[in-house]
Design a protein around this motif. Structure first.
Motif, PDB file in Angstrom:
ATOM      1  N   HIS A  38       0.955  -1.090  -0.028  1.00 12.32           N
ATOM      2  CA  HIS A  38      -0.088   0.062  -0.031  1.00 12.32           C
ATOM      3  C   HIS A  38       0.776   1.152  -0.073  1.00 12.32           C
ATOM      4  O   HIS A  38       1.776   1.323   0.677  1.00 12.32           O
ATOM      5  N   PRO A  39       0.431   2.184  -0.979  1.00 12.25           N
ATOM      6  CA  PRO A  39       1.342   3.348  -1.126  1.00 12.25           C
ATOM      7  C   PRO A  39       1.566   3.961   0.478  1.00 12.25           C
ATOM      8  O   PRO A  39       2.666   5.003   0.680  1.00 12.25           O
ATOM      9  N   GLY A  40       0.619   4.190   1.191  1.00 11.12           N
ATOM     10  CA  GLY A  40       0.572   4.812   2.320  1.00 11.12           C
ATOM     11  C   GLY A  40       1.858   4.462   3.333  1.00 11.12           C
ATOM     12  O   GLY A  40       2.308   5.104   4.238  1.00 11.12           O
ATOM     13  N   ARG A  41       2.436   3.156   3.210  1.00 14.76           N
ATOM     14  CA  ARG A  41       3.387   2.564   4.053  1.00 14.76           C
ATOM     15  C   ARG A  41       4.651   3.089   3.460  1.00 14.76           C
ATOM     16  O   ARG A  41       5.579   3.102   4.190  1.00 14.76           O
ATOM     17  N   SER A  42       4.840   3.841   2.393  1.00 15.47           N
ATOM     18  CA  SER A  42       5.997   4.299   1.860  1.00 15.47           C
ATOM     19  C   SER A  42       6.652   5.220   2.762  1.00 15.47           C
ATOM     20  O   SER A  42       6.082   6.066   3.288  1.00 15.47           O
ATOM     21  N   ILE A  43       8.199   5.285   2.835  1.00 15.06           N
ATOM     22  CA  ILE A  43       8.805   6.274   3.515  1.00 15.06           C
ATOM     23  C   ILE A  43       8.636   7.754   2.962  1.00 15.06           C
ATOM     24  O   ILE A  43       8.881   8.749   3.607  1.00 15.06           O
ATOM     25  N   THR A  44       8.235   7.754   1.921  1.00 12.08           N
ATOM     26  CA  THR A  44       7.933   8.997   1.322  1.00 12.08           C
ATOM     27  C   THR A  44       6.491   9.551   1.649  1.00 12.08           C
ATOM     28  O   THR A  44       6.409  10.785   1.440  1.00 12.08           O
ATOM     29  N   ASP A  45       5.676   8.766   2.210  1.00 14.44           N
ATOM     30  CA  ASP A  45       4.309   9.178   2.469  1.00 14.44           C
ATOM     31  C   ASP A  45       4.328   9.233   4.156  1.00 14.44           C
ATOM     32  O   ASP A  45       3.305   9.995   4.459  1.00 14.44           O
ATOM     33  N   GLY A  73      15.967   3.248 -11.122  1.00 15.14           N
ATOM     34  CA  GLY A  73      14.420   3.029 -11.125  1.00 15.14           C
ATOM     35  C   GLY A  73      13.839   4.533 -11.169  1.00 15.14           C
ATOM     36  O   GLY A  73      12.769   4.658 -10.198  1.00 15.14           O
ATOM     37  N   GLN A  74      14.233   5.418 -11.748  1.00 18.62           N
ATOM     38  CA  GLN A  74      13.709   6.657 -11.859  1.00 18.62           C
ATOM     39  C   GLN A  74      12.127   6.477 -12.440  1.00 18.62           C
ATOM     40  O   GLN A  74      12.120   6.945 -13.590  1.00 18.62           O
ATOM     41  N   SER A  75      11.404   5.800 -11.910  1.00 15.27           N
ATOM     42  CA  SER A  75      10.489   5.134 -12.585  1.00 15.27           C
ATOM     43  C   SER A  75       9.102   5.848 -12.483  1.00 15.27           C
ATOM     44  O   SER A  75       8.912   6.766 -11.583  1.00 15.27           O
ATOM     45  N   GLN A  76       7.809   5.296 -12.984  1.00 20.64           N
ATOM     46  CA  GLN A  76       6.756   5.610 -13.016  1.00 20.64           C
ATOM     47  C   GLN A  76       6.231   5.821 -11.486  1.00 20.64           C
ATOM     48  O   GLN A  76       5.344   6.344 -11.182  1.00 20.64           O
ATOM     49  N   SER A  77       6.573   4.623 -10.681  1.00 16.88           N
ATOM     50  CA  SER A  77       6.020   4.335  -9.527  1.00 16.88           C
ATOM     51  C   SER A  77       6.018   5.597  -8.580  1.00 16.88           C
ATOM     52  O   SER A  77       5.120   5.757  -7.906  1.00 16.88           O
ATOM     53  N   GLN A  78       6.944   6.250  -8.647  1.00 14.31           N
ATOM     54  CA  GLN A  78       7.096   7.374  -7.653  1.00 14.31           C
ATOM     55  C   GLN A  78       6.296   8.589  -8.186  1.00 14.31           C
ATOM     56  O   GLN A  78       5.519   9.028  -7.334  1.00 14.31           O
ATOM     57  N   SER A  79       6.092   8.519  -9.446  1.00 14.30           N
ATOM     58  CA  SER A  79       5.214   9.755  -9.892  1.00 14.30           C
ATOM     59  C   SER A  79       3.948   9.363  -9.480  1.00 14.30           C
ATOM     60  O   SER A  79       2.931  10.150  -9.202  1.00 14.30           O
ATOM     61  N   GLN A  80       3.402   8.169  -9.602  1.00 18.44           N
ATOM     62  CA  GLN A  80       2.093   7.803  -9.090  1.00 18.44           C
ATOM     63  C   GLN A  80       1.979   7.847  -7.793  1.00 18.44           C
ATOM     64  O   GLN A  80       0.726   8.363  -7.203  1.00 18.44           O
ATOM     65  N   SER A  81       3.070   7.479  -6.941  1.00 15.00           N
ATOM     66  CA  SER A  81       2.926   7.826  -5.547  1.00 15.00           C
ATOM     67  C   SER A  81       2.931   9.327  -5.265  1.00 15.00           C
ATOM     68  O   SER A  81       2.037   9.692  -4.461  1.00 15.00           O
ATOM     69  N   GLU A 141      16.793   8.817  -4.806  1.00 17.57           N
ATOM     70  CA  GLU A 141      15.730   8.893  -5.925  1.00 17.57           C
ATOM     71  C   GLU A 141      14.833  10.283  -5.499  1.00 17.57           C
ATOM     72  O   GLU A 141      14.561  10.542  -4.714  1.00 17.57           O
ATOM     73  N   TRP A 142      14.429  10.697  -6.765  1.00 19.63           N
ATOM     74  CA  TRP A 142      13.791  12.185  -6.617  1.00 19.63           C
ATOM     75  C   TRP A 142      12.387  11.897  -6.147  1.00 19.63           C
ATOM     76  O   TRP A 142      11.687  11.011  -6.526  1.00 19.63           O
ATOM     77  N   HIS A 143      11.899  12.525  -4.882  1.00 18.89           N
ATOM     78  CA  HIS A 143      10.610  12.652  -4.367  1.00 18.89           C
ATOM     79  C   HIS A 143      10.142  13.835  -3.862  1.00 18.89           C
ATOM     80  O   HIS A 143      11.071  14.126  -3.016  1.00 18.89           O
ATOM     81  N   GLU A 144       9.206  14.418  -4.492  1.00 22.70           N
ATOM     82  CA  GLU A 144       8.735  15.882  -4.025  1.00 22.70           C
ATOM     83  C   GLU A 144       8.529  16.111  -2.537  1.00 22.70           C
ATOM     84  O   GLU A 144       8.843  17.068  -2.052  1.00 22.70           O
ATOM     85  N   ASN A 145       7.991  15.104  -1.799  1.00 22.30           N
ATOM     86  CA  ASN A 145       7.848  15.184  -0.576  1.00 22.30           C
ATOM     87  C   ASN A 145       9.048  15.349   0.176  1.00 22.30           C
ATOM     88  O   ASN A 145       9.203  15.861   1.336  1.00 22.30           O
ATOM     89  N   ASP A 146      10.158  14.629  -0.264  1.00 19.87           N
ATOM     90  CA  ASP A 146      11.371  14.740   0.463  1.00 19.87           C
ATOM     91  C   ASP A 146      11.942  16.309   0.384  1.00 19.87           C
ATOM     92  O   ASP A 146      12.698  16.826   1.287  1.00 19.87           O
ATOM     93  N   PHE A 147      11.928  16.726  -0.720  1.00 22.07           N
ATOM     94  CA  PHE A 147      12.101  18.180  -1.148  1.00 22.07           C
ATOM     95  C   PHE A 147      11.387  19.161  -0.135  1.00 22.07           C
ATOM     96  O   PHE A 147      12.072  19.966   0.559  1.00 22.07           O
ATOM     97  N   CYS A 148      10.145  18.677  -0.117  1.00 21.95           N
ATOM     98  CA  CYS A 148       9.112  19.713   0.928  1.00 21.95           C
ATOM     99  C   CYS A 148       9.595  19.663   2.172  1.00 21.95           C
ATOM    100  O   CYS A 148       9.446  20.614   3.106  1.00 21.95           O
TER     101      CYS A 148
END
Ligand code: PHE
Length: 457
Positions: free
Chosen positions: A81-88, A338-346, A382-389
């Motif tokens: 589940h995406p909610g479990r991700s350390i980006t979320d 894996g600069q992949s789709q999964s993170q933009s979906q997340s 890996e780039w994730h906008e939440n990390d930037f924020c």
């Protein structure tokens, strides 16, 4: 950045590769806005508690720290589940986290044996930065369950509630009965399940009319409520409820018939019933016309003095807005594996997922694989906008109003990706000198380079 062991409520939590909770988030734990007298969130809480009456027990959990099992596993969240991700989500370590929703306390509260309760708490989610998103917000979980021997009372209880609602100026759209995608539980007698769902609907229609009816009907219009089929791992059938407000549908809450597995784990297999979870900030922003979610954290008397306990008819009068200071930042992002789709979906999954619902957007992506925390560990960057924020919040806190990506492109030859972010600085209580903003911007830029491996353009 590396983290030190956390000490919270005199418990110590060792750090590991999951730890991602910064000190500015930890510092919010003692605030308890929902329990602060005359605070708008507390006023809404009291208004809802008053509506349900003394047979519902108000509950305040002891700590915001829950086990990953409490927040996710016990409630049937799938491993991916995406909610479990350390980006979320905010983790202390691989075993403990800050709750992302009040449902994390369902099992322990049912275990006490309470049949009707309203649990209010601060919840924590990593997210973007704008006027309606804040990494800490507040939810209320409400529930009513009956021992099986008492389910025969439901038809009469439903008749009584329906009679009360008949006198309210309400238009209810409820096209969703039961469908293959929103089924009753096989362990339930379908007649009882139907009656529990009816009781849930009547109870929440009544609550929503209590909160919004007086304002809506003052304009001579009936209040419009819409029930939509939804999905939560811990209820079925499940619904989301929206109201028609200022010309659009506004989502207020998620709810459903409690999964029997939840009650089984609490030693209450002989009971069944319903639960809901709602976001207090969204209710307060709408009811009091509060324009920015950061205001709830303000200690400024010009904000706090406008509200008083028991008064749900206050309209907030904004005090002078200080000028905004815009700064842009452009950089090449590091090309992690894996600069992949999964993170933009997340990323999409969170864009609207906040004011209350853990699942309102995440359900769309729940069947899509996500990166496991192990794969997104520090060296891969890996780039994730939440990390930037997160860095922006850590450096500039509530001085930042919004963070928006205003441009991105891929270099045609090198394939490198460039992003430009606009950071909107504005204090709610004072005018910000330009040199202070420049210093913050520089500090953010340095941290983004160090922690995320980007290259400034
Ligand atoms: N916990 C859910 C959320 O945060 C809301 C919910 C609560 C849904 C209880 C169903 C029952 O989105």
């Amino acid at each position: 950045t590396s983290f030190q062991p956390y000490t919270i409520d005199s418990q110590t939590y060792a750090v590991d590769s999951y730890s991602n909770t910064p000190s500015n988030i930890i510092s919010k734990l003692p605030r308890h806005l929902h329990l602060t007298p005359n605070h708008p969130l507390s006023i809404i809480r009291q208004s809802i508690e008053g509506h349900f009456g003394p047979t519902f027990t108000p509950v305040t959990p002891k700590s915001a720290v829950v086990s990953v099992a409490q927040n996710f596993d016990e409630l049937g969240f799938p491993a991916d589940h995406p909610g479990r991700s350390i980006t979320d989500s905010y983790y202390l370590n691989s075993q403990y986290m800050l709750r992302t929703h009040t449902s994390a306390h369902e099992v322990e509260t049912y275990r006490i044996g309470l049949d009707r309760w309203l649990l209010t708490a601060d919840v924590y989610r990593r997210d973007e930065i704008d006027g309606t998103h804040y990494p800490v917000f507040h939810q209320m979980e409400g529930t009513q369950v009956w021992p099986s021997s008492e389910l025969s009372k439901l038809p009469q209880l439903n008749d009584e509630l329906a009679a009360k609602l008949a006198s309210c100026s309400l238009v209810i759209e409820d096209p969703t009965t039961i469908s293959p995608s929103n089924p009753y539980q096989t362990s339930h007698d379908p007649v009882h399940a139907e009656q529990i769902a009816q009781h849930l609907k009547h109870s929440l229609n009544s609550l929503i009319f209590h909160l919004f009816g007086p304002i809506a009907t003052a304009h001579g219009e009936p209040l419009r409520i819409r029930w939509i089929e939804a999905f939560f791992p811990f209820t079925t059938p499940s619904y989301e409820v929206e109201i028609w407000w200022n010309g659009e549908w506004l989502e207020l809450l998620g709810c459903g018939v409690v999964m029997q597995k939840t009650l089984d784990q609490a030693g209450q297999s002989h009971k069944s019933g319903w639960a809901f979870g709602l976001g207090l900030e969204r209710l307060a922003m709408v009811l009091f016309s509060i324009p920015d979610i950061r205001l709830f954290w303000s200690q400024d008397p010009r904000f706090l003095s406008q509200f008083s306990s028991g008064d749900v008819r206050t309209t907030f009068k904004p005090y002078s807005k200080y000028p905004v200071n815009l700064k842009d930042m452009s950089f090449w992002i590091a090309q992690g594996k894996g600069q992949s789709q999964s993170q933009s979906q997340s990323q999409q999954s969170q864009s609207q997922s906040q004011l209350q619902s853990q699942s309102e957007a995440q359900t769309q992506t729940q069947r899509q694989a996500i990166e496991t925390p192990a794969e997104t560990s520090k060296d891969i960057k890996e780039w994730h906008e939440n990390d930037f924020c997160e860095i922006v919040r850590d450096v500039a806190g509530d001085l930042v109003e919004t963070v928006t990506m205003i441009d991105q492109f891929t270099h045609p030859k090198t394939g490198r990706q460039s992003k430009t972010y606009r950071i909107n600085y504005r204090s709610m209580d004072r005018s910000l000198p330009n040199n202070e903003v420049n210093a913050l911007q520089e500090q953010i830029s340095r941290r983004v380079v160090e922690d995320m491996g980007v290259e400034m353009r």
